[in-house]
Design a protein around this motif. Sequence first.
Motif, PDB file in Angstrom:
ATOM      1  N   MET A 205      41.796  12.970  -4.681  1.00 14.33           N
ATOM      2  CA  MET A 205      40.655  12.304  -5.291  1.00 14.33           C
ATOM      3  C   MET A 205      40.786  10.812  -5.006  1.00 14.33           C
ATOM      4  O   MET A 205      41.846  10.232  -5.185  1.00 14.33           O
ATOM      5  CB  MET A 205      40.648  12.611  -6.786  1.00 14.33           C
ATOM      6  CG  MET A 205      39.595  11.908  -7.571  1.00 14.33           C
ATOM      7  SD  MET A 205      39.371  12.505  -9.277  1.00 14.33           S
ATOM      8  CE  MET A 205      40.998  12.541  -9.949  1.00 14.33           C
ATOM      9  N   ASN A 206      39.709  10.213  -4.580  1.00  9.18           N
ATOM     10  CA  ASN A 206      39.651   8.777  -4.308  1.00  9.18           C
ATOM     11  C   ASN A 206      38.828   8.087  -5.383  1.00  9.18           C
ATOM     12  O   ASN A 206      37.763   8.582  -5.749  1.00  9.18           O
ATOM     13  CB  ASN A 206      38.962   8.495  -2.969  1.00  9.18           C
ATOM     14  CG  ASN A 206      39.879   8.678  -1.804  1.00  9.18           C
ATOM     15  OD1 ASN A 206      41.084   8.580  -1.930  1.00  9.18           O
ATOM     16  ND2 ASN A 206      39.296   8.948  -0.654  1.00  9.18           N
TER      17      ASN A 206
ATOM     18  N   ASP B 150      37.329  16.271  -1.969  1.00 10.39           N
ATOM     19  CA  ASP B 150      36.901  17.608  -1.579  1.00 10.39           C
ATOM     20  C   ASP B 150      37.350  18.681  -2.557  1.00 10.39           C
ATOM     21  O   ASP B 150      36.861  19.792  -2.532  1.00 10.39           O
ATOM     22  CB  ASP B 150      37.456  17.950  -0.188  1.00 10.39           C
ATOM     23  CG  ASP B 150      36.831  17.082   0.885  1.00 10.39           C
ATOM     24  OD1 ASP B 150      35.645  16.737   0.751  1.00 10.39           O
ATOM     25  OD2 ASP B 150      37.534  16.745   1.849  1.00 10.39           O
ATOM     26  N   ALA B 151      38.295  18.352  -3.418  1.00  9.71           N
ATOM     27  CA  ALA B 151      38.836  19.343  -4.343  1.00  9.71           C
ATOM     28  C   ALA B 151      38.313  19.100  -5.756  1.00  9.71           C
ATOM     29  O   ALA B 151      37.942  17.989  -6.116  1.00  9.71           O
ATOM     30  CB  ALA B 151      40.359  19.265  -4.343  1.00  9.71           C
ATOM     31  N   ALA B 152      38.313  20.154  -6.549  1.00 10.13           N
ATOM     32  CA  ALA B 152      37.837  20.090  -7.935  1.00 10.13           C
ATOM     33  C   ALA B 152      38.945  19.534  -8.828  1.00 10.13           C
ATOM     34  O   ALA B 152      39.524  20.241  -9.638  1.00 10.13           O
ATOM     35  CB  ALA B 152      37.399  21.462  -8.391  1.00 10.13           C
ATOM     36  N   GLU B 153      39.222  18.249  -8.689  1.00  9.64           N
ATOM     37  CA  GLU B 153      40.330  17.638  -9.411  1.00  9.64           C
ATOM     38  C   GLU B 153      39.979  17.185 -10.826  1.00  9.64           C
ATOM     39  O   GLU B 153      40.861  16.837 -11.597  1.00  9.64           O
ATOM     40  CB  GLU B 153      40.878  16.463  -8.607  1.00  9.64           C
ATOM     41  CG  GLU B 153      41.493  16.906  -7.285  1.00  9.64           C
ATOM     42  CD  GLU B 153      42.064  15.752  -6.505  1.00  9.64           C
ATOM     43  OE1 GLU B 153      43.014  15.123  -6.990  1.00  9.64           O
ATOM     44  OE2 GLU B 153      41.533  15.480  -5.413  1.00  9.64           O
TER      45      GLU B 153
ATOM     46  N   LYS C 200      29.985  15.568  -6.753  1.00 11.01           N
ATOM     47  CA  LYS C 200      29.941  16.830  -7.493  1.00 11.01           C
ATOM     48  C   LYS C 200      31.082  17.765  -7.128  1.00 11.01           C
ATOM     49  O   LYS C 200      31.510  18.579  -7.938  1.00 11.01           O
ATOM     50  CB  LYS C 200      28.596  17.528  -7.328  1.00 11.01           C
ATOM     51  CG  LYS C 200      28.346  18.198  -6.006  1.00 11.01           C
ATOM     52  CD  LYS C 200      26.966  18.845  -6.020  1.00 11.01           C
ATOM     53  CE  LYS C 200      26.819  19.938  -5.020  1.00 11.01           C
ATOM     54  NZ  LYS C 200      27.583  21.136  -5.269  1.00 11.01           N
ATOM     55  N   ARG C 201      31.649  17.637  -5.940  1.00 11.20           N
ATOM     56  CA  ARG C 201      32.767  18.499  -5.533  1.00 11.20           C
ATOM     57  C   ARG C 201      34.003  18.259  -6.402  1.00 11.20           C
ATOM     58  O   ARG C 201      34.802  19.165  -6.614  1.00 11.20           O
ATOM     59  CB  ARG C 201      33.109  18.265  -4.063  1.00 11.20           C
ATOM     60  CG  ARG C 201      31.987  18.713  -3.129  1.00 11.20           C
ATOM     61  CD  ARG C 201      32.315  18.375  -1.713  1.00 11.20           C
ATOM     62  NE  ARG C 201      32.318  16.922  -1.563  1.00 11.20           N
ATOM     63  CZ  ARG C 201      32.458  16.295  -0.412  1.00 11.20           C
ATOM     64  NH1 ARG C 201      32.653  16.972   0.688  1.00 11.20           N
ATOM     65  NH2 ARG C 201      32.429  14.978  -0.356  1.00 11.20           N
ATOM     66  N   VAL C 202      34.142  17.049  -6.930  1.00 13.69           N
ATOM     67  CA  VAL C 202      35.287  16.720  -7.780  1.00 13.69           C
ATOM     68  C   VAL C 202      35.217  17.469  -9.107  1.00 13.69           C
ATOM     69  O   VAL C 202      36.238  17.765  -9.718  1.00 13.69           O
ATOM     70  CB  VAL C 202      35.365  15.185  -7.996  1.00 13.69           C
ATOM     71  CG1 VAL C 202      36.439  14.819  -8.987  1.00 13.69           C
ATOM     72  CG2 VAL C 202      35.588  14.474  -6.665  1.00 13.69           C
ATOM     73  N   LEU C 203      34.019  17.816  -9.545  1.00 13.32           N
ATOM     74  CA  LEU C 203      33.836  18.521 -10.814  1.00 13.32           C
ATOM     75  C   LEU C 203      34.003  20.034 -10.679  1.00 13.32           C
ATOM     76  O   LEU C 203      34.230  20.711 -11.676  1.00 13.32           O
ATOM     77  CB  LEU C 203      32.468  18.204 -11.406  1.00 13.32           C
ATOM     78  CG  LEU C 203      32.267  16.736 -11.794  1.00 13.32           C
ATOM     79  CD1 LEU C 203      30.823  16.481 -12.161  1.00 13.32           C
ATOM     80  CD2 LEU C 203      33.195  16.358 -12.933  1.00 13.32           C
TER      81      LEU C 203
ATOM     82  N   GLY D 188      25.326  14.659  -5.096  1.00 13.48           N
ATOM     83  CA  GLY D 188      25.574  15.727  -4.138  1.00 13.48           C
ATOM     84  C   GLY D 188      24.320  16.544  -3.903  1.00 13.48           C
ATOM     85  O   GLY D 188      23.245  16.230  -4.406  1.00 13.48           O
ATOM     86  N   ASP D 189      24.474  17.609  -3.149  1.00 10.84           N
ATOM     87  CA  ASP D 189      23.357  18.485  -2.799  1.00 10.84           C
ATOM     88  C   ASP D 189      23.241  19.597  -3.836  1.00 10.84           C
ATOM     89  O   ASP D 189      24.166  20.383  -4.013  1.00 10.84           O
ATOM     90  CB  ASP D 189      23.591  19.071  -1.402  1.00 10.84           C
ATOM     91  CG  ASP D 189      22.486  20.009  -0.972  1.00 10.84           C
ATOM     92  OD1 ASP D 189      21.399  20.009  -1.585  1.00 10.84           O
ATOM     93  OD2 ASP D 189      22.711  20.762   0.001  1.00 10.84           O
TER      94      ASP D 189
END
Length: 121
Positions: free
Chosen positions: A1-2, A19-22, A49-52, A82-83
Amino acid sequence: MNIEYVKENGRDIAVVSGDAAEAATVQAALDLAMTVKYEAGAERIAIDKRVLGEDFFILSTGVAGEILQKFVNYHVRAAVFGDYSHYTSKPLRDFIYESNKGKHVFFAASREEALEWLAQA
């Protein structure tokens, strides 16, 4: 996560990407919010949204409601970007629509749109 910190319209905003759901659990999302609020002084957060994680977007899990309530309780404005076009759930679409009418949480199609909303909110 950045976590990147930007200043838009004189407001400090944390931009969280990855890219990960952190930040997929309530505790992980709360820890993230407290990190950006107390370590960097940013009360506004733009989150990819990918982080969630995908459970966030399945309303029956309750994850979205709990996470967003924590943000509201701790006075952290959030824009999730996000999409969303592949989601077909009417309750989710209604949730996004109603959230976007408020002042605390916004669902944006892009990072730029999220930053624009957070800079004005």
